[in-house]
Design a protein around this motif. Structure first.
Motif, PDB file in Angstrom:
ATOM      1  N   GLY A  88       0.755  -1.128  -0.100  1.00 42.41           N
ATOM      2  CA  GLY A  88      -0.289  -0.012   0.069  1.00 42.41           C
ATOM      3  C   GLY A  88       0.760   1.117  -0.203  1.00 42.41           C
ATOM      4  N   LEU A  89       2.050   1.197   0.758  1.00 45.08           N
ATOM      5  CA  LEU A  89       2.949   2.453   0.677  1.00 45.08           C
ATOM      6  C   LEU A  89       3.420   2.700  -0.931  1.00 45.08           C
ATOM      7  N   ILE A  90       3.580   1.697  -1.566  1.00 42.55           N
ATOM      8  CA  ILE A  90       4.080   1.807  -3.012  1.00 42.55           C
ATOM      9  C   ILE A  90       2.848   2.630  -3.917  1.00 42.55           C
ATOM     10  N   THR A  91       1.731   2.087  -3.628  1.00 41.82           N
ATOM     11  CA  THR A  91       0.621   2.530  -4.494  1.00 41.82           C
ATOM     12  C   THR A  91       0.270   4.121  -4.159  1.00 41.82           C
ATOM     13  N   GLN A  92       0.541   4.155  -2.572  1.00 46.75           N
ATOM     14  CA  GLN A  92       0.483   5.767  -2.060  1.00 46.75           C
ATOM     15  C   GLN A  92       1.410   6.670  -2.783  1.00 46.75           C
ATOM     16  N   ALA A  93       2.540   6.097  -2.716  1.00 47.43           N
ATOM     17  CA  ALA A  93       3.635   6.964  -3.365  1.00 47.43           C
ATOM     18  C   ALA A  93       3.552   7.430  -4.827  1.00 47.43           C
ATOM     19  N   ALA A  94       2.534   6.492  -5.403  1.00 50.62           N
ATOM     20  CA  ALA A  94       2.480   6.737  -7.094  1.00 50.62           C
ATOM     21  C   ALA A  94       1.063   7.027  -7.338  1.00 50.62           C
ATOM     22  N   ALA A  95       0.292   7.683  -6.316  1.00 47.85           N
ATOM     23  CA  ALA A  95      -1.171   7.985  -6.469  1.00 47.85           C
ATOM     24  C   ALA A  95      -1.158   9.241  -7.306  1.00 47.85           C
ATOM     25  N   GLU A  96      -0.359  10.212  -7.244  1.00 48.50           N
ATOM     26  CA  GLU A  96      -0.455  11.356  -8.067  1.00 48.50           C
ATOM     27  C   GLU A  96       0.624  11.979  -8.727  1.00 48.50           C
ATOM     28  N   GLU A  97       0.470  12.415 -10.066  1.00 49.18           N
ATOM     29  CA  GLU A  97       1.718  12.571 -10.841  1.00 49.18           C
ATOM     30  C   GLU A  97       1.721  14.118 -10.603  1.00 49.18           C
ATOM     31  N   THR A  98       2.455  14.780  -9.753  1.00 50.88           N
ATOM     32  CA  THR A  98       2.529  16.079  -9.428  1.00 50.88           C
ATOM     33  C   THR A  98       3.835  16.425  -9.980  1.00 50.88           C
ATOM     34  N   GLU A  99       3.968  17.787 -10.480  1.00 52.83           N
ATOM     35  CA  GLU A  99       5.303  18.507 -10.940  1.00 52.83           C
ATOM     36  C   GLU A  99       6.547  17.968 -10.028  1.00 52.83           C
ATOM     37  N   ASP A 100       6.074  17.877  -8.737  1.00 55.12           N
ATOM     38  CA  ASP A 100       7.291  17.858  -7.676  1.00 55.12           C
ATOM     39  C   ASP A 100       7.908  16.528  -7.935  1.00 55.12           C
ATOM     40  N   CYS A 101       7.063  15.725  -8.191  1.00 57.12           N
ATOM     41  CA  CYS A 101       7.590  14.044  -8.330  1.00 57.12           C
ATOM     42  C   CYS A 101       7.990  13.512  -9.750  1.00 57.12           C
ATOM     43  N   LYS A 102       8.001  14.637 -10.583  1.00 57.67           N
ATOM     44  CA  LYS A 102       8.542  14.136 -11.854  1.00 57.67           C
ATOM     45  C   LYS A 102      10.216  14.075 -11.938  1.00 57.67           C
ATOM     46  N   VAL A 103      10.824  13.190 -12.531  1.00 63.39           N
ATOM     47  CA  VAL A 103      12.166  13.123 -12.626  1.00 63.39           C
ATOM     48  C   VAL A 103      12.796  14.256 -13.582  1.00 63.39           C
ATOM     49  N   LYS A 104      13.542  14.867 -12.990  1.00 60.19           N
ATOM     50  CA  LYS A 104      14.297  16.027 -13.895  1.00 60.19           C
ATOM     51  C   LYS A 104      15.633  16.050 -14.164  1.00 60.19           C
ATOM     52  N   LYS A 105      16.375  14.958 -13.405  1.00 65.21           N
ATOM     53  CA  LYS A 105      17.743  14.794 -13.778  1.00 65.21           C
ATOM     54  C   LYS A 105      18.101  13.173 -13.567  1.00 65.21           C
ATOM     55  N   ILE A 106      19.011  12.788 -14.079  1.00 65.28           N
ATOM     56  CA  ILE A 106      19.472  11.347 -14.050  1.00 65.28           C
ATOM     57  C   ILE A 106      19.686  10.910 -12.779  1.00 65.28           C
ATOM     58  N   THR A 107      20.203  11.530 -11.780  1.00 67.69           N
ATOM     59  CA  THR A 107      20.515  11.257 -10.776  1.00 67.69           C
ATOM     60  C   THR A 107      19.347  10.633  -9.743  1.00 67.69           C
ATOM     61  N   GLU A 108      18.177  11.054 -10.200  1.00 59.35           N
ATOM     62  CA  GLU A 108      16.944  10.712  -9.409  1.00 59.35           C
ATOM     63  C   GLU A 108      16.555   9.229 -10.088  1.00 59.35           C
ATOM     64  N   ILE A 109      17.119   8.816 -11.129  1.00 63.50           N
ATOM     65  CA  ILE A 109      16.854   7.486 -11.745  1.00 63.50           C
ATOM     66  C   ILE A 109      17.810   6.438 -11.225  1.00 63.50           C
ATOM     67  N   ILE A 110      19.226   6.840 -11.142  1.00 59.70           N
ATOM     68  CA  ILE A 110      20.313   6.042 -11.056  1.00 59.70           C
ATOM     69  C   ILE A 110      20.115   5.456  -9.426  1.00 59.70           C
ATOM     70  N   ASN A 111      20.381   4.141  -9.257  1.00 56.63           N
ATOM     71  CA  ASN A 111      20.254   3.520  -8.110  1.00 56.63           C
ATOM     72  C   ASN A 111      18.938   3.178  -7.607  1.00 56.63           C
TER      73      ASN A 111
END
Length: 306
Positions: A88-111
């Motif tokens: 449930g914590l995973i689905t809560q974290a992916a509930a809304e696609e706000t601009e704050d949650c958007k990946v803007k740099k590669i370091t946010e994907i790495i690891n």
């Protein structure tokens, strides 16, 4: 409960798709923390995610209830509620696609530890979760280069790369989880840490510790071994050690069932490195006798008939 047949009717081809990447960490005796970010993708990535999810769903022919020792195969899934996990914590974290949650740099994907393909069609949402490979880690992504065979020659891609696997580890639909790969699903959902916590609580249970004259070798035997920890969790869940009649029958029938377990004069178990395996087997209730061949077997899991 969501029926697997209903899930297999889900229209992946016409669904809205968003890819999320997750990083997570856990501390003892606390819920894990999941940080998710969504990332823009091209149409070919979206089509690939749809096809992978559809193919994986179509392969499921049988659904079994999840248990600590249950195993599934390539054509089956294990079902468990999100209430019993951290799903449930995973689905809560992916509930809304706000601009704050958007990946803007590669370091946010790495690891990233795992990624989630979120599919939406009509009023239904399906989350397809997959543990990342080593290609998502810093060292591999930046220090290796991929070669492609194109136009009869090898070409070089100099950019960091990430891999989308042709499989899914688990699906989450409403309050239901379908585990296609148990080991990776448990890793994503931090089941090992839950098993460690269960074993600590089991040791602290007076009814469990009270049946032993010496428990140290059993604790050492289980240690940090993920299989033994899972079995210890199952022992805690089944609770046979709380039943004095069960203990009495163990003492009376240990020779008949060819068990290597030692008792002191007060009937308490003396755990040793040599007897630890049989002690675990007994309290899982996995040493069984056939009513037909009269042979005695150890089993990996039990499904009660009556």
């Amino acid at each position: 409960m969501v029926d697997i047949n209903d899930l297999q009717k889900f229209d992946f081809n016409n669904s809205y798709v968003k890819l999320w990447v997750f990083k997570s960490y856990s501390r003892a005796d606390k819920d894990p923390s999941f940080t998710g970010r969504w990332v823009d993708t091209t149409d070919d990535v979206i089509q690939t995610l749809r096809k992978i999810a559809q193919d994986q769903i179509e392969k499921i022919e049988e659904v079994q209830e999840y248990s600590l020792l249950a195993q599934n195969n390539e054509a089956s899934a294990l079902s468990i509620s999100t209430i019993e996990t951290h799903g449930g914590l995973i689905t809560q974290a992916a509930a809304e696609e706000t601009e704050d949650c958007k990946v803007k740099k590669i370091t946010e994907i790495i690891n990233s530890d795992f990624y989630v393909a979120k599919f939406i069609h009509d009023d239904k949402i399906v989350y397809a979760v997959k543990k990342t490979t080593s290609g998502w880690k810093t060292k591999k992504a930046f220090n290796t280069r991929r070669l492609f065979f194109q136009d009869n020659q090898l070409t070089l891609n100099k950019e960091p790369y990430f891999e989308i696997a042709n499989s899914i580890d688990l699906f989450i639909v409403d309050d239901n989880i379908f585990c296609l790969h148990k080991k990776r699903s448990e890793s994503i959902l931090y089941y090992k840490q839950a098993h460690i916590n269960d074993f600590i609580k089991l040791q602290q249970d007076i009814k469990f510790s009270g049946i032993f004259a010496e428990m140290g070798p059993l604790i050492k035997y289980i240690g940090n071994n993920k299989i033994h920890l899972r079995r210890a969790s199952a022992i805690k869940e089944k609770g046979h050690f709380k039943d004095q009649d069960f203990i009495n029958r163990l003492i009376a029938n240990q020779e008949k069932y060819k068990l290597n377990i030692q008792f002191d004069k007060e009937g308490k178990i003396i755990a040793t490195a040599e007897t630890a395996s049989d002690i675990i087997t007994v309290f899982l209730d996995h040493r069984l006798a056939s009513g037909f061949s009269e042979d005695i077997y150890d089993v990996q899991n039990t499904a009660r008939v009556l």
